[in-house]
Design a protein around this motif. Sequence first.
Motif, PDB file in Angstrom:
ATOM      1  N   MET A   1      11.582  28.883  43.914  1.00  0.00           N
ATOM      2  CA  MET A   1      12.513  29.863  44.495  1.00  0.00           C
ATOM      3  C   MET A   1      11.875  31.256  44.481  1.00  0.00           C
ATOM      4  SD  MET A   1      16.350  30.903  43.318  1.00  0.00           S
ATOM      5  CE  MET A   1      15.696  31.992  42.046  1.00  0.00           C
ATOM      6  N   LYS A   2      12.132  31.968  45.550  1.00  0.00           N
ATOM      7  CA  LYS A   2      11.526  33.285  45.735  1.00  0.00           C
ATOM      8  C   LYS A   2      12.574  34.372  45.434  1.00  0.00           C
ATOM      9  CE  LYS A   2       8.938  34.624  49.876  1.00  0.00           C
ATOM     10  NZ  LYS A   2       8.786  34.263  51.272  1.00  0.00           N
ATOM     11  N   ILE A   3      12.155  35.463  44.797  1.00  0.00           N
ATOM     12  CA  ILE A   3      13.064  36.620  44.656  1.00  0.00           C
ATOM     13  C   ILE A   3      12.524  37.739  45.546  1.00  0.00           C
ATOM     14  CG2 ILE A   3      14.081  38.321  43.093  1.00  0.00           C
ATOM     15  CD1 ILE A   3      14.026  36.298  40.895  1.00  0.00           C
ATOM     16  N   ILE A   4      13.340  38.165  46.492  1.00  0.00           N
ATOM     17  CA  ILE A   4      12.919  39.208  47.435  1.00  0.00           C
ATOM     18  C   ILE A   4      13.742  40.472  47.163  1.00  0.00           C
ATOM     19  CG2 ILE A   4      12.863  39.876  49.878  1.00  0.00           C
ATOM     20  CD1 ILE A   4      12.403  36.960  50.607  1.00  0.00           C
ATOM     21  N   HIS A   5      13.032  41.593  47.003  1.00  0.00           N
ATOM     22  CA  HIS A   5      13.738  42.876  46.809  1.00  0.00           C
ATOM     23  C   HIS A   5      13.672  43.741  48.067  1.00  0.00           C
ATOM     24  CE1 HIS A   5      14.166  42.153  42.502  1.00  0.00           C
ATOM     25  NE2 HIS A   5      12.887  41.826  42.457  1.00  0.00           N
ATOM     26  N   GLN A   6      12.608  43.589  48.841  1.00  0.00           N
ATOM     27  CA  GLN A   6      12.371  44.490  49.984  1.00  0.00           C
ATOM     28  C   GLN A   6      13.112  44.020  51.236  1.00  0.00           C
ATOM     29  OE1 GLN A   6      10.872  47.280  49.416  1.00  0.00           O
ATOM     30  NE2 GLN A   6      10.377  46.602  47.315  1.00  0.00           N
ATOM     31  N   LEU A   7      13.718  44.955  51.952  1.00  0.00           N
ATOM     32  CA  LEU A   7      14.510  44.602  53.135  1.00  0.00           C
ATOM     33  C   LEU A   7      13.649  43.942  54.214  1.00  0.00           C
ATOM     34  CD1 LEU A   7      16.836  47.755  53.561  1.00  0.00           C
ATOM     35  CD2 LEU A   7      16.862  46.007  51.776  1.00  0.00           C
ATOM     36  N   LYS A   8      12.486  44.529  54.476  1.00  0.00           N
ATOM     37  CA  LYS A   8      11.615  44.020  55.554  1.00  0.00           C
ATOM     38  C   LYS A   8      11.127  42.607  55.225  1.00  0.00           C
ATOM     39  CE  LYS A   8      10.428  47.348  58.679  1.00  0.00           C
ATOM     40  NZ  LYS A   8      10.798  48.711  58.197  1.00  0.00           N
ATOM     41  N   GLU A   9      10.828  42.391  53.939  1.00  0.00           N
ATOM     42  CA  GLU A   9      10.339  41.066  53.537  1.00  0.00           C
ATOM     43  C   GLU A   9      11.420  40.007  53.772  1.00  0.00           C
ATOM     44  OE1 GLU A   9       8.931  40.824  49.491  1.00  0.00           O
ATOM     45  OE2 GLU A   9       8.522  38.665  49.702  1.00  0.00           O
ATOM     46  N   MET A  10      12.679  40.402  53.536  1.00  0.00           N
ATOM     47  CA  MET A  10      13.790  39.463  53.769  1.00  0.00           C
ATOM     48  C   MET A  10      13.860  39.114  55.257  1.00  0.00           C
ATOM     49  SD  MET A  10      16.197  37.759  52.239  1.00  0.00           S
ATOM     50  CE  MET A  10      16.013  36.400  53.381  1.00  0.00           C
ATOM     51  N   GLN A  11      13.753  40.127  56.097  1.00  0.00           N
ATOM     52  CA  GLN A  11      13.821  39.873  57.550  1.00  0.00           C
ATOM     53  C   GLN A  11      12.669  38.979  57.999  1.00  0.00           C
ATOM     54  OE1 GLN A  11      14.259  44.083  58.649  1.00  0.00           O
ATOM     55  NE2 GLN A  11      16.250  43.610  59.544  1.00  0.00           N
ATOM     56  N   ARG A  12      11.471  39.211  57.425  1.00  0.00           N
ATOM     57  CA  ARG A  12      10.303  38.393  57.803  1.00  0.00           C
ATOM     58  C   ARG A  12      10.499  36.949  57.373  1.00  0.00           C
ATOM     59  NH1 ARG A  12       6.908  42.874  56.482  1.00  0.00           N
ATOM     60  NH2 ARG A  12       6.694  42.117  54.358  1.00  0.00           N
ATOM     61  N   ASP A  13      11.074  36.773  56.169  1.00  0.00           N
ATOM     62  CA  ASP A  13      11.250  35.419  55.633  1.00  0.00           C
ATOM     63  C   ASP A  13      12.126  34.585  56.571  1.00  0.00           C
ATOM     64  OD1 ASP A  13      10.926  33.790  52.884  1.00  0.00           O
ATOM     65  OD2 ASP A  13      12.932  33.432  53.693  1.00  0.00           O
ATOM     66  N   THR A  14      13.273  35.148  56.984  1.00  0.00           N
ATOM     67  CA  THR A  14      14.144  34.383  57.884  1.00  0.00           C
ATOM     68  C   THR A  14      13.487  34.187  59.249  1.00  0.00           C
ATOM     69  OG1 THR A  14      16.187  35.120  56.842  1.00  0.00           O
ATOM     70  CG2 THR A  14      16.375  34.303  59.067  1.00  0.00           C
ATOM     71  N   ALA A  15      12.806  35.237  59.749  1.00  0.00           N
ATOM     72  CA  ALA A  15      12.176  35.126  61.076  1.00  0.00           C
ATOM     73  C   ALA A  15      11.218  33.945  61.094  1.00  0.00           C
ATOM     74  CB  ALA A  15      11.462  36.422  61.421  1.00  0.00           C
ATOM     75  N   LEU A  16      10.457  33.819  60.011  1.00  0.00           N
ATOM     76  CA  LEU A  16       9.498  32.715  59.926  1.00  0.00           C
ATOM     77  C   LEU A  16      10.218  31.371  59.981  1.00  0.00           C
ATOM     78  CD1 LEU A  16       6.551  31.764  59.286  1.00  0.00           C
ATOM     79  CD2 LEU A  16       7.244  31.756  56.878  1.00  0.00           C
ATOM     80  N   HIS A  17      11.271  31.237  59.171  1.00  0.00           N
ATOM     81  CA  HIS A  17      11.964  29.944  59.119  1.00  0.00           C
ATOM     82  C   HIS A  17      12.725  29.659  60.403  1.00  0.00           C
ATOM     83  CE1 HIS A  17      10.804  30.381  54.946  1.00  0.00           C
ATOM     84  NE2 HIS A  17      10.810  29.067  54.941  1.00  0.00           N
ATOM     85  N   ARG A  18      13.297  30.675  60.991  1.00  0.00           N
ATOM     86  CA  ARG A  18      13.982  30.482  62.282  1.00  0.00           C
ATOM     87  C   ARG A  18      12.981  30.058  63.353  1.00  0.00           C
ATOM     88  NH1 ARG A  18      19.054  32.600  64.452  1.00  0.00           N
ATOM     89  NH2 ARG A  18      20.509  32.922  62.751  1.00  0.00           N
ATOM     90  N   SER A  19      11.763  30.629  63.303  1.00  0.00           N
ATOM     91  CA  SER A  19      10.760  30.295  64.332  1.00  0.00           C
ATOM     92  C   SER A  19      10.324  28.831  64.210  1.00  0.00           C
ATOM     93  CB  SER A  19       9.548  31.226  64.234  1.00  0.00           C
ATOM     94  OG  SER A  19       8.793  30.869  63.090  1.00  0.00           O
ATOM     95  N   GLU A  20      10.535  28.273  63.013  1.00  0.00           N
ATOM     96  CA  GLU A  20      10.217  26.838  62.823  1.00  0.00           C
ATOM     97  C   GLU A  20      11.437  25.961  63.102  1.00  0.00           C
ATOM     98  OE1 GLU A  20       8.938  26.863  58.755  1.00  0.00           O
ATOM     99  OE2 GLU A  20       6.940  27.637  59.260  1.00  0.00           O
TER     100      GLU A  20
END
Length: 280
Positions: free
Chosen positions: A1-20
């Motif tokens: 499990m990942k802990i994300i604090h940064q807003l941009k990193e959160m957006q990137r994480d979902t973008a990656l999974h949505r793109s898959e």
Amino acid sequence: MKIIHQLKEMQRDTALHRSEGKSVGLIPTMGALHEGHLSLIRAARQENDRVVVSIFVNPTQFGANEDFDLYPRNLVTDAKLAEESGADVIFNPSAKDMYPSDLCTSITMGSIAEGLCGRYRPGHFDGVAIVVNKLFNLVNPHRAYFGQKDAQQVQVIRKMAEDLNMGVEIVACPIIREADGLAMSSRNVYLKPEERISARLLSQALREGQEWVKKDLQDPEVLREKLRQILESDPAIQVQYIEIVHPESLHPLKNLEKPILIALAVFIGSTRLIDNIIIT
Ligand code: AMP
């Protein structure tokens, strides 16, 4: 499990999974996780490829005299519990990042936020709406999970998501209770042992209310008085409100025709507790 604090990193994480082509479920919380929260995480795990739990004690939903500073915070324990329940990501942004000093957009919820808790917590649901809106933009979930414990909150979020065409499916999950009926809440830790005993009356009153409706009681005012008598039979309990409303519109009912939401808020000492039941 990942802990994300940064807003941009959160957006990137979902973008990656949505793109898959993966689906994303979000469970917004303020932490101090208990079985109520974990039931939402488990429900999201069943229905999504990626499960994100946000943990953010949101300053804008607390009133000036409320418990923002006192609110229990424990990221290490929360992370462990969330992971065991199936979370892939904890999103734990800072208040500074969420509310930069130059933020000038606000959301005002209308009539749906006026009754019940809204009457006694002015601005509370506007604070909930803005943070959930921001979380939806940052996490970009397909589905978001909320507990029926906060019955008005569910309807406020549903209305906002619908009004603003957010395209997020709002999933409401049942109330998880302690063995004696008390609805689980992060605020239950504030209760002194004798107050904790008094707190059992909330769910008892709601169950009795359900029985009266089953027995064909018609008048909401009579029901409200009966519930008040049960709660006030314990001098430790101070009733803030008892409302009998439609579960979706939250409009007060003129007669006890189902579906019915009975919602109540009380103080026990300095702790404010809410509970509710839907009778269908
Ligand atoms: P909170 O951390 O109190 O803001 O709650 C986060 C989410 O968990 C909200 O959607 C709550 O309605 C939900 N929740 C809190 N307590 C319970 C409970 N006892 N049963 C089900 N859901 C709950």
